[in-house]
Design a protein around this motif. Structure first.
Motif, PDB file in Angstrom:
ATOM      1  N   UNK A 193      13.115  48.982   6.171  1.00  0.00           N
ATOM      2  CA  UNK A 193      13.716  50.133   6.596  1.00  0.00           C
ATOM      3  C   UNK A 193      12.461  51.596   5.980  1.00  0.00           C
ATOM      4  N   UNK A 194      11.572  51.169   6.090  1.00  0.00           N
ATOM      5  CA  UNK A 194      10.590  52.308   5.847  1.00  0.00           C
ATOM      6  C   UNK A 194      10.317  53.127   7.206  1.00  0.00           C
ATOM      7  N   UNK A 195       9.853  54.319   6.859  1.00  0.00           N
ATOM      8  CA  UNK A 195       9.470  55.378   7.919  1.00  0.00           C
ATOM      9  C   UNK A 195       8.253  54.566   8.507  1.00  0.00           C
ATOM     10  N   UNK A 196       8.013  54.681   9.929  1.00  0.00           N
ATOM     11  CA  UNK A 196       6.637  54.237  10.432  1.00  0.00           C
ATOM     12  C   UNK A 196       5.868  55.284  11.199  1.00  0.00           C
ATOM     13  N   UNK A 197       4.635  55.199  11.445  1.00  0.00           N
ATOM     14  CA  UNK A 197       3.876  56.149  12.125  1.00  0.00           C
ATOM     15  C   UNK A 197       2.708  55.625  13.026  1.00  0.00           C
ATOM     16  N   UNK A 198       3.216  54.062  13.439  1.00  0.00           N
ATOM     17  CA  UNK A 198       2.103  53.035  14.079  1.00  0.00           C
ATOM     18  C   UNK A 198       2.173  53.396  15.518  1.00  0.00           C
ATOM     19  N   UNK A 199       3.278  54.176  16.033  1.00  0.00           N
ATOM     20  CA  UNK A 199       3.335  54.552  17.440  1.00  0.00           C
ATOM     21  C   UNK A 199       3.682  55.734  17.883  1.00  0.00           C
ATOM     22  N   UNK A 200       3.143  56.180  19.065  1.00  0.00           N
ATOM     23  CA  UNK A 200       3.665  57.549  19.532  1.00  0.00           C
ATOM     24  C   UNK A 200       4.876  57.760  19.599  1.00  0.00           C
ATOM     25  N   UNK A 201       5.845  56.665  19.607  1.00  0.00           N
ATOM     26  CA  UNK A 201       7.411  57.103  19.837  1.00  0.00           C
ATOM     27  C   UNK A 201       7.935  57.554  18.372  1.00  0.00           C
ATOM     28  N   UNK A 202       7.001  57.208  17.124  1.00  0.00           N
ATOM     29  CA  UNK A 202       7.363  57.898  15.875  1.00  0.00           C
ATOM     30  C   UNK A 202       7.442  59.438  15.883  1.00  0.00           C
ATOM     31  N   UNK A 203       6.328  60.047  16.683  1.00  0.00           N
ATOM     32  CA  UNK A 203       6.189  61.642  16.442  1.00  0.00           C
ATOM     33  C   UNK A 203       7.385  62.213  16.561  1.00  0.00           C
ATOM     34  N   UNK A 204       8.102  62.332  17.596  1.00  0.00           N
ATOM     35  CA  UNK A 204       9.264  63.083  17.936  1.00  0.00           C
ATOM     36  C   UNK A 204      10.254  63.356  16.688  1.00  0.00           C
ATOM     37  N   UNK A 205      10.690  62.351  16.120  1.00  0.00           N
ATOM     38  CA  UNK A 205      11.525  62.255  14.912  1.00  0.00           C
ATOM     39  C   UNK A 205      10.869  62.992  13.794  1.00  0.00           C
ATOM     40  N   UNK A 234      10.518  57.250  -0.835  1.00  0.00           N
ATOM     41  CA  UNK A 234      11.190  56.291   0.250  1.00  0.00           C
ATOM     42  C   UNK A 234      12.545  56.311  -0.029  1.00  0.00           C
ATOM     43  N   UNK A 235      13.058  56.582   1.293  1.00  0.00           N
ATOM     44  CA  UNK A 235      14.726  56.634   1.539  1.00  0.00           C
ATOM     45  C   UNK A 235      15.195  55.223   1.727  1.00  0.00           C
ATOM     46  N   UNK A 236      14.272  54.166   2.352  1.00  0.00           N
ATOM     47  CA  UNK A 236      14.479  53.141   2.733  1.00  0.00           C
ATOM     48  C   UNK A 236      15.911  53.210   3.897  1.00  0.00           C
ATOM     49  N   UNK A 237      15.963  54.219   4.916  1.00  0.00           N
ATOM     50  CA  UNK A 237      16.985  54.414   5.667  1.00  0.00           C
ATOM     51  C   UNK A 237      16.413  54.411   6.839  1.00  0.00           C
ATOM     52  N   UNK A 238      15.357  53.930   7.534  1.00  0.00           N
ATOM     53  CA  UNK A 238      15.315  53.723   9.208  1.00  0.00           C
ATOM     54  C   UNK A 238      15.936  52.373   9.227  1.00  0.00           C
ATOM     55  N   UNK A 239      17.342  52.709   9.454  1.00  0.00           N
ATOM     56  CA  UNK A 239      18.058  51.598   9.605  1.00  0.00           C
ATOM     57  C   UNK A 239      17.777  50.642  10.752  1.00  0.00           C
ATOM     58  N   UNK A 240      17.224  51.056  11.717  1.00  0.00           N
ATOM     59  CA  UNK A 240      17.146  49.881  13.016  1.00  0.00           C
ATOM     60  C   UNK A 240      15.856  49.265  12.754  1.00  0.00           C
ATOM     61  N   UNK A 241      15.309  49.175  11.627  1.00  0.00           N
ATOM     62  CA  UNK A 241      14.000  48.841  10.984  1.00  0.00           C
ATOM     63  C   UNK A 241      12.783  48.859  12.153  1.00  0.00           C
ATOM     64  N   UNK A 242      12.836  50.105  12.657  1.00  0.00           N
ATOM     65  CA  UNK A 242      11.821  50.382  13.818  1.00  0.00           C
ATOM     66  C   UNK A 242      11.069  51.604  13.290  1.00  0.00           C
ATOM     67  N   UNK A 243      11.128  51.843  12.003  1.00  0.00           N
ATOM     68  CA  UNK A 243      10.219  53.107  11.533  1.00  0.00           C
ATOM     69  C   UNK A 243      10.742  54.574  11.941  1.00  0.00           C
TER      70      UNK A 243
END
Ligand SMILES: Cc1cc2nc3c(=O)[nH]c(=O)nc-3n(C[C@H](O)[C@H](O)[C@H](O)COP(=O)(O)O)c2cc1C
Length: 339
Positions: free
Chosen positions: A71-83, A25-34
Motif C-alpha cells: 500500500x506504499x506510494x510509488x514513483x516508479x512510473x510516469x502514471x504516478x506523477x499526476x496524483x 507512510x500512510x499505507x493507503x494506496x489501496x489498489x496496491x499500485x502506488x
C-alpha cells in the motif's frame, strides 16, 4: 521573533518557518499500485492549512519491489506523477513547500516475490531472506532513484529527500552490520557509501533544488554506525551537493532504543558541527519551547515532527501561542483569532 518562525532558504527555495512535517507512510494506496488516493490529498493539505513550512511526503518507492508494504506510494512510473502533482498543488496553495522522500525498502520490503539487499541476511525471523544484489541490479536501482527524481521534478516538488535511514536499502549498504559484501560496494566506509554516492550524483544531474538525505545516525549495536562515524559520510554528502541531513536513528538491526524527548537531537548536533552541514532534528519533539531550544542553540537548522502532527495538524498555531508569536492564518479562519 522566535527562530522557529523565521523564514529559512535553501538554493533559493524559501520555507516560511523551520517546521517540517516528517515523512510518514500512510499505507493507503489501496489498489496496491502506488497511486495517490483522496486520503493523501486531504492529509497533506490539512498540514499546509496548519502552517507547516515544509511537508515531506512519505516514503515513496522508486521500484515496486522496494515497497515497505503493497500500500506504499510509488514513483516508479510516469502514471504516478499526476496524483503526486495534485498533492503538491494543494499544499503549495497554502504557502507550504513540499518535499518527497524517495525510498527503497531493501530487506524490509514485504511485497510478493524476491526482495533485494546488499547481503542475503534477513532483518529478523519475521522478514524474508533477501537476495544479494548483483552489481547490475545496484545500477538499476541507482537509475530508478534518478528516474524518481525526474518524476518528482515534473510533479513540482520543492525538495527531494533520499531515504537513507531506518534499515531500508541505502541504510543497509551504509552500515557494516547489514552490508557484508566483499566487492566495491562493501567493506570500507568508502565502499559502503558507494551506492549513496552514485545515487546522489545521478539525482544531482537532474535535480537543481534542495536535496536532503535522511540517515540513521546510530545503530545502537556494537560494531555499528555512530553519529561520529557518520561525520565522514556527511562531509562527502556535502561535497556532492547535499543541502541538509535529516538525522534520525536506529532500525538497521533489531536493537532496543531508549527514546526520550529529543533523543536524536545530539546526533543532529554532532553532524552539524563535525561536517559543517545543515541538519534537521527529529524524534519526540513536541513543544514550541523544545523546538526553539534546538534551533537557538544551533543544534539543528530545521525541526521535524511526525506523531505530534498526527495528533495536532495545526501544531504551528499551538507552538506560536506557546512562544507568543503571531502567525498568519487563512483568511477564512481569521474569525477564529478575534475574540
Ligand atoms: C505513522 C508513521 C509513519 C512513518 N513513516 C516514515 C517514512 O515514511 N519515512 C521515514 O523516514 N520515517 C517514517 N516514520 C518516522 C518519522 O518520520 C519520525 O522520524 C519518527 O516518528 C520520530 O518522530 P516523532 O517522535 O515526531 O514521531 C514514520 C513514523 C510514523 C509514526
Amino acid at each position: 521573533m522566535a527562530k522557529l518562525f523565521e523564514p529559512y532558504a535553501i538554493r533559493g527555495v524559501e520555507f516560511k518557518n523551520r517546521i517540517v512535517m516528517a515523512p510518514m507512510c500512510m499505507y493507503s494506496s489501496h489498489n496496491e499500485d502506488g497511486m495517490v488516493q483522496e486520503w493523501h490529498k486531504i492529509h497533506y493539505a490539512t498540514r499546509a492549512v496548519g502552517q507547516v513550512g515544509l511537508i515531506i511526503v512519505e516514503a515513496t518507492a522508486v521500484q515496486p519491489q522496494g515497497r515497505i508494504s503493497a500500500q506504499d506510494l510509488g514513483i516508479w512510473s510516469d502514471e504516478h506523477i499526476e496524483g503526486l502533482a495534485e498533492i503538491v498543488r494543494l499544499t503549495q496553495q497554502h504557502g507550504a513547500k513540499t518535499g518527497i522522500q524517495l525510498a527503497h525498502a531493501g530487506r524490509k520490503a514485504t511485497v510478493d516475490g524476491d526482495i533485494q539487499a546488499p547481503s542475503a541476511i534477513a532483518f529478523n525471523d519475521k522478514y524474508k531472506t533477501p537476495v544479494e544484489m548483483t552489481v547490475e541490479e545496484i545500477g538499476e536501482t541507482i537509475q530508478a532513484f534518478k528516474a524518481g527524481a525526474m518524476r518528482a521534478k515534473k510533479a513540482g516538488f520543492d525538495v527531494i529527500e533520499l531515504h537513507g535511514a531506518h534499515g531500508y536499502l541505502i541504510n543497509e549498504f551504509l552500515s557494516p552490520l547489514s552490508n557484508k559484501r566483499t566487492d566495491a560496494y562493501g567493506g570500507s566506509s568508502e565502499n559502503r557509501y558507494r551506492i549513496l554516492r552514485e545515487i546522489i550524483d545521478e539525482v544531482r544531474s537532474v535535480w537543481e533544488g534542495p536535496l536532503f538525505v535522511r540517515i540513521s545516525a546510530h545503530d545502537y549495536t556494537e560494531g555499528g554506525m555512530t553519529a561520529e562515524a557518520y561525520v565522514e559520510m556527511a562531509k562527502w554528502m556535502k561535497e556532492q551537493g547535499v543541502d541538509l541531513i535529516d538525522v534520525s536513528s536506529g532500525a538497521v538491526v533489531p536493537a532496543k532504543i531508549d527514546a526520550y524527548p529529543g533523543y536524536q537531537v545530539k546526533f543532529a548536533e554532532t553532524i552539524k558541527e563535525g561536517a559543517n552541514i545543515a541538519t534537521g532534528a527529529v524524534g519526540l519533539i513536541t513543544t514550541g519551547i523544545q523546538a526553539e531550544e534546538i534551533l537557538k542553540n544551533n543544534r539543528a537548522d530545521m525541526v521535524l515532527l511526525a506523531r505530534e502532527l498526527l495528533r495536532d495538524p495545526y501544531w504551528p498555531y499551538t507552538a506560536a501561542r506557546e512562544l507568543e508569536v503571531e502567525i498568519s492564518t487563512p483568511q477564512q479562519y481569521e474569525r477564529g483569532w478575534r475574540f
